[in-house]
Write a protein that holds these residues in place. Structure first.
Motif, mmCIF file in Angstrom:
data_model
loop_
_atom_site.group_PDB
_atom_site.id
_atom_site.type_symbol
_atom_site.label_atom_id
_atom_site.label_comp_id
_atom_site.label_asym_id
_atom_site.label_seq_id
_atom_site.Cartn_x
_atom_site.Cartn_y
_atom_site.Cartn_z
ATOM 1 N N SER A 11 -17.406 14.774 6.027
ATOM 2 C CA SER A 11 -18.160 14.990 4.710
ATOM 3 C C SER A 11 -17.482 15.382 3.409
ATOM 4 O O SER A 11 -16.786 16.053 3.004
ATOM 5 N N HIS A 52 -28.780 25.325 4.675
ATOM 6 C CA HIS A 52 -28.063 24.228 5.331
ATOM 7 C C HIS A 52 -27.223 23.133 4.962
ATOM 8 O O HIS A 52 -26.997 22.522 6.236
ATOM 9 N N THR A 53 -26.755 23.291 4.100
ATOM 10 C CA THR A 53 -26.104 21.780 3.495
ATOM 11 C C THR A 53 -23.982 22.477 3.775
ATOM 12 O O THR A 53 -24.245 24.239 3.912
ATOM 13 N N ILE A 54 -23.750 22.047 4.497
ATOM 14 C CA ILE A 54 -22.078 22.226 4.042
ATOM 15 C C ILE A 54 -21.130 21.509 3.093
ATOM 16 O O ILE A 54 -21.745 20.628 2.466
ATOM 17 N N HIS A 66 -22.390 24.928 -2.341
ATOM 18 C CA HIS A 66 -22.386 23.844 -2.759
ATOM 19 C C HIS A 66 -20.667 23.895 -3.093
ATOM 20 O O HIS A 66 -20.422 24.521 -3.945
ATOM 21 N N SER A 67 -20.499 22.550 -3.323
ATOM 22 C CA SER A 67 -19.041 21.883 -2.861
ATOM 23 C C SER A 67 -18.416 22.408 -4.864
ATOM 24 O O SER A 67 -17.150 22.783 -5.234
HETATM 25 N N1 GSH Z 1 -24.850 19.765 -3.313
HETATM 26 C C1 GSH Z 1 -23.595 19.754 -2.194
HETATM 27 C C2 GSH Z 1 -24.582 18.667 -1.298
HETATM 28 C C3 GSH Z 1 -23.666 19.281 0.451
HETATM 29 C C4 GSH Z 1 -23.837 17.829 1.388
HETATM 30 O O1 GSH Z 1 -25.102 17.600 0.733
HETATM 31 N N2 GSH Z 1 -23.644 17.654 2.184
HETATM 32 C C5 GSH Z 1 -24.197 17.585 3.546
HETATM 33 C C6 GSH Z 1 -22.819 17.172 4.222
HETATM 34 S S1 GSH Z 1 -22.292 15.666 3.740
HETATM 35 C C7 GSH Z 1 -25.105 18.157 4.652
HETATM 36 O O2 GSH Z 1 -24.956 19.603 4.791
HETATM 37 N N3 GSH Z 1 -26.003 17.484 5.351
HETATM 38 C C8 GSH Z 1 -27.164 18.433 6.064
HETATM 39 C C9 GSH Z 1 -27.747 19.309 5.681
HETATM 40 O O3 GSH Z 1 -28.209 18.478 4.043
HETATM 41 O O4 GSH Z 1 -29.212 19.945 6.117
HETATM 42 C C10 GSH Z 1 -22.434 19.894 -2.071
HETATM 43 O O5 GSH Z 1 -22.238 19.616 -2.912
HETATM 44 O O6 GSH Z 1 -22.229 21.059 -1.411
#
Ligand code: GSH
Length: 222
Positions: A11, A52-54, A66-67
Motif C-alpha cells: 500500500s 478501515h483504511t490502512i 490517513h497517511s
Molecule cells: N487517504 C488514505 C487512503 C488509504 C487507502 O485507501 N488505503 C487502502 C490501501 S492502499 C485501503 O485501506 N483500502 C481498504 C479500504 O479502503 O477498505 C491514506 O492516505 O491513508
C-alpha cells in the motif's frame, strides 16, 4: 510505549507513513494488516479506524489514520526541526496543497486502476483511467519545474507522499519517459531521503509482480 504502525507494504499510503517515520529516525513497531486477506475489515481494526483504511498509527492511544495526517503529525511531534513540514504558514500551505494533490488526485487515480485488477477480476485498465494517471503526472512534472522538489526549495513530506505514489505507478508499468523532472526527482528522493529507497524496494518488486500476475501485457503503457 513504542509507536505502532498498522501497515501493509504493497500500500502506497502505508509506505508514506513508514518513510516519514524512517526519515525522522523514529522507531516504530509494525503490525501487518494483510489487505489481500481483508484483515482491515476485522472487528478490532474497524473499531479502531471506522474507515478501515490502512495505514493507521497508534501513538500511545492517540489513533490517527490517513497517511498525510500521520506524516504531518510525526514531523510536528517528533521532528528535530520543521524542514519536512514547515511551520511558516506561507510555506506550509504549499506543502499541504501538494499533500492534498497526492491524497485527492495522484493516489486515487492509481487506486482506481489497481482495485479492479486486484479485487474485481479485471485484466485491463480503462483508457480514461490510464489517461487520468498520465494527466496527473503532467501536473506533478510542472510542480517540480521551479526547484526540483514538490513544494518549496527542499525536501518535505509532500515529496515523500508523491514519490511513494509515483514510484509505485512506475513499478506498475506506468512509463515515465515523457517526464524528465519526475525521473530526476525520484532518483534524488532515493539518494537523499534517509531510508527511502530501502523502505520501498521490496514492496515495489512485489507490486510489479502482483500487477504482472493479473494482466497479459503492460496495461499501463501510454
Ligand atoms: N487517504 C488514505 C487512503 C488509504 C487507502 O485507501 N488505503 C487502502 C490501501 S492502499 C485501503 O485501506 N483500502 C481498504 C479500504 O479502503 O477498505 C491514506 O492516505 O491513508
Amino acid at each position: 510505549m513504542p509507536i505502532v504502525l498498522y501497515h501493509f507494504p504493497l500500500s502506497p499510503p502505508c509506505r508514506t507513513a513508514l518513510c516519514t517515520a524512517k526519515a525522522l529516525g523514529l522507531d516504530v513497531t509494525i503490525k501487518i494488516v494483510n489487505l489481500l486477506a481483508k484483515e482491515h475489515l476485522n472487528e478490532d481494526y474497524v473499531k479502531m479506524n471506522p474507515e478501515h483504511t490502512i495505514p493507521s498509527l497508534d501513538d500511545n492511544g492517540l489513533i490517527i489514520w490517513h497517511s498525510h495526517a500521520i506524516a504531518t503529525y510525526l514531523v510536528s511531534k517528533y521532528g528535530k526541526d520543521d524542514s519536512l513540514y514547515p511551520v511558516d504558514p506561507a510555506k506550509r500551505v504549499v506543502v499541504d496543497q501538494r499533500l492534498y494533490f497526492d491524497a485527492t488526485t495522484l493516489f486515487p487515480r492509481l487506486r482506481a486502476t489497481t482495485f479492479p485488477l486486484m479485487f474485481l477480476g479485471k485484466t485491463d485498465v480503462e483508457p480514461d483511467k490510464k489517461a487520468a494517471i498520465y494527466e496527473a503526472l503532467g501536473i506533478l512534472e510542472k510542480y517540480l519545474e521551479p526547484t526540483g522538489w514538490v513544494a518549496g526549495d527542499h525536501v518535505t513530506v509532500a515529496d515523500i507522499a508523491c514519490a511513494v505514489t509515483t514510484a509505485t505507478l512506475q513499478a506498475m508499468g506506468v512509463v515515465l519517459d515523457a517526464y524528465p523532472k519526475i525521473r530526476e526527482w525520484l532518483e534524488r528522493c532515493n539518494s537523499t531521503i534517509p531510508h527511502f529507497e530501502e523502505a520501498n524496494k521490496e514492496a515495489l518488486k512485489d507490486v510489479a509482480e502482483l500487477i504482472k500476475s493479473k494482466v497479459t501485457h503492460n496495461v499501463y503503457a501510454p
